[in-house]
Design a protein around this motif. Sequence first.
Motif, short mmCIF file in Angstrom:
data_model
loop_
_atom_site.label_atom_id
_atom_site.label_comp_id
_atom_site.label_asym_id
_atom_site.label_seq_id
_atom_site.Cartn_x
_atom_site.Cartn_y
_atom_site.Cartn_z
N GLY A 7 0.80 -1.22 0.00
CA GLY A 7 0.00 0.00 0.00
C GLY A 7 0.83 1.27 0.00
N GLY A 8 2.14 1.15 0.12
CA GLY A 8 2.98 2.33 0.10
C GLY A 8 3.04 2.94 -1.29
N GLY A 9 3.65 4.10 -1.36
CA GLY A 9 3.78 4.77 -2.65
C GLY A 9 4.16 6.22 -2.48
N LEU A 10 4.04 6.97 -3.55
CA LEU A 10 4.36 8.39 -3.57
C LEU A 10 3.07 9.20 -3.49
CD1 LEU A 10 6.35 10.76 -3.99
CD2 LEU A 10 6.05 10.41 -6.45
N VAL A 11 3.03 10.15 -2.56
CA VAL A 11 1.84 10.97 -2.39
C VAL A 11 2.27 12.39 -2.05
CG1 VAL A 11 1.65 10.40 0.07
CG2 VAL A 11 -0.40 11.09 -1.22
N GLN A 12 1.46 13.34 -2.42
CA GLN A 12 1.75 14.73 -2.10
C GLN A 12 1.37 15.04 -0.66
OE1 GLN A 12 -0.25 17.11 -5.09
NE2 GLN A 12 1.64 17.27 -6.27
N ALA A 13 2.02 16.01 -0.10
CA ALA A 13 1.69 16.44 1.26
C ALA A 13 0.20 16.79 1.34
CB ALA A 13 2.54 17.63 1.67
N GLY A 14 -0.42 16.34 2.43
CA GLY A 14 -1.85 16.54 2.60
C GLY A 14 -2.68 15.39 2.09
N SER A 84 -3.65 13.35 5.92
CA SER A 84 -2.88 14.60 6.14
C SER A 84 -1.39 14.31 6.20
CB SER A 84 -3.35 15.28 7.43
OG SER A 84 -4.72 15.58 7.38
N LEU A 85 -0.93 13.55 5.25
CA LEU A 85 0.48 13.15 5.26
C LEU A 85 1.40 14.35 5.11
CD1 LEU A 85 0.11 9.87 3.24
CD2 LEU A 85 1.20 10.06 5.47
N GLU A 86 2.53 14.24 5.77
CA GLU A 86 3.54 15.29 5.78
C GLU A 86 4.86 14.73 5.26
OE1 GLU A 86 3.67 16.17 9.90
OE2 GLU A 86 1.67 17.10 9.96
N PRO A 87 5.71 15.57 4.71
CA PRO A 87 7.02 15.05 4.25
C PRO A 87 7.77 14.30 5.35
CG PRO A 87 6.67 17.26 3.41
CD PRO A 87 5.53 16.98 4.36
N GLU A 88 7.55 14.68 6.59
CA GLU A 88 8.22 13.99 7.71
C GLU A 88 7.74 12.56 7.91
OE1 GLU A 88 8.69 18.17 7.80
OE2 GLU A 88 6.83 17.02 7.87
N ASP A 89 6.65 12.20 7.26
CA ASP A 89 6.14 10.83 7.34
C ASP A 89 6.85 9.90 6.35
OD1 ASP A 89 2.91 12.29 7.70
OD2 ASP A 89 4.11 11.37 9.30
N TYR A 107 7.53 -7.54 19.64
CA TYR A 107 6.98 -8.15 18.44
C TYR A 107 7.88 -9.27 17.96
CZ TYR A 107 3.87 -4.18 18.44
OH TYR A 107 2.93 -3.26 18.80
N GLU A 108 7.26 -10.34 17.57
CA GLU A 108 8.00 -11.56 17.22
C GLU A 108 8.21 -11.68 15.70
OE1 GLU A 108 6.11 -15.01 18.72
OE2 GLU A 108 7.76 -16.36 18.21
N TYR A 109 7.22 -11.28 14.93
CA TYR A 109 7.29 -11.44 13.48
C TYR A 109 7.16 -10.08 12.80
CZ TYR A 109 6.30 -16.27 14.73
OH TYR A 109 6.35 -17.51 15.30
N TRP A 110 7.95 -9.91 11.73
CA TRP A 110 7.98 -8.63 11.03
C TRP A 110 7.77 -8.82 9.53
CZ3 TRP A 110 8.84 -3.85 13.37
CH2 TRP A 110 9.13 -3.89 14.74
N GLY A 111 7.11 -7.84 8.94
CA GLY A 111 6.97 -7.81 7.49
C GLY A 111 8.20 -7.19 6.85
N GLN A 112 8.21 -7.16 5.54
CA GLN A 112 9.37 -6.72 4.79
C GLN A 112 9.43 -5.21 4.62
OE1 GLN A 112 6.62 -7.51 3.46
NE2 GLN A 112 6.31 -6.22 1.69
N GLY A 113 8.36 -4.51 4.90
CA GLY A 113 8.38 -3.06 4.79
C GLY A 113 7.80 -2.58 3.48
N THR A 114 7.15 -1.45 3.53
CA THR A 114 6.62 -0.80 2.33
C THR A 114 6.98 0.68 2.41
OG1 THR A 114 4.63 -0.48 0.97
CG2 THR A 114 4.32 -0.41 3.36
N LEU A 115 7.47 1.22 1.32
CA LEU A 115 8.00 2.58 1.31
C LEU A 115 6.89 3.60 1.07
CD1 LEU A 115 10.41 4.54 1.32
CD2 LEU A 115 10.65 4.10 -1.14
N VAL A 116 6.86 4.60 1.92
CA VAL A 116 5.94 5.73 1.78
C VAL A 116 6.79 6.98 1.56
CG1 VAL A 116 4.25 7.19 2.93
CG2 VAL A 116 4.14 4.70 3.18
N THR A 117 6.52 7.68 0.47
CA THR A 117 7.24 8.92 0.17
C THR A 117 6.23 10.05 0.03
OG1 THR A 117 8.96 7.69 -1.01
CG2 THR A 117 8.85 10.06 -1.38
N VAL A 118 6.40 11.09 0.83
CA VAL A 118 5.50 12.23 0.81
C VAL A 118 6.26 13.43 0.27
CG1 VAL A 118 3.93 13.67 2.14
CG2 VAL A 118 4.32 11.28 2.82
N SER A 119 5.80 13.94 -0.84
CA SER A 119 6.47 15.08 -1.46
C SER A 119 5.85 16.39 -0.98
CB SER A 119 6.37 14.99 -2.97
OG SER A 119 5.02 15.05 -3.38
N SER A 120 6.67 17.41 -0.89
CA SER A 120 6.18 18.72 -0.41
C SER A 120 5.66 19.56 -1.56
CB SER A 120 7.31 19.45 0.32
OG SER A 120 8.41 19.60 -0.54
#
Length: 120
Positions: A7-14, A84-89, A107-120
Motif C-alpha cells: 500500500g505504500g507509494g508516492l503521495v503529495q503532502a496533505g 494529512s500526510l507530511e514530508p516527515e512521514d 513483536y515476534e514477526y515482522w513484514g518486509q516493509g513498504t515505502l511511503v514517500t511524501v512530497s512537499s
Amino acid sequence: VQLQAYGGGLVQAGGSLRLSCAASRRTNSNNGMGWFRRAPGKERDFVAAISWNGRYTSYADSVKGRFTISRDNAKNTVYLQMNSLEPEDTATYYCATGIGGLRPGEYEYWGQGTLVTVSS
C-alpha cells in the motif's frame, strides 16, 4: 508466520494512503499488531499498535489525529489509514505481530516493509 505489507507509494503532502499487512496465519501469542517506520538515516520508530480484539489502540504523538490503525481478524490483516500526510512521514513502514506494545522487542514477526514517500 509471514507478514506481507503493501500500500505504500508516492503521495503529495496533505494526501492519504492506506497500508495493509496480511499475516499468513494467526500466531499463538496475544497477537497484538503494530506499525513501525524507519526514515532514512534514523532509528526505527513506533507508529501505532492495536490489541488482538481491536479494543485498544496506541499511537505515536507525531501521528495522533492523522493515522488510524484497525484490523480484520477474519483476514489476519491490519491496516494503517494515513491522512494529512507530511514530508516527515516519509519512511519505510513495517508491520509486526506479537505481544504488542510500543517497543520493537515486543513483536515476534515482522513484514518486509513498504515505502511511503511524501512530497512537499
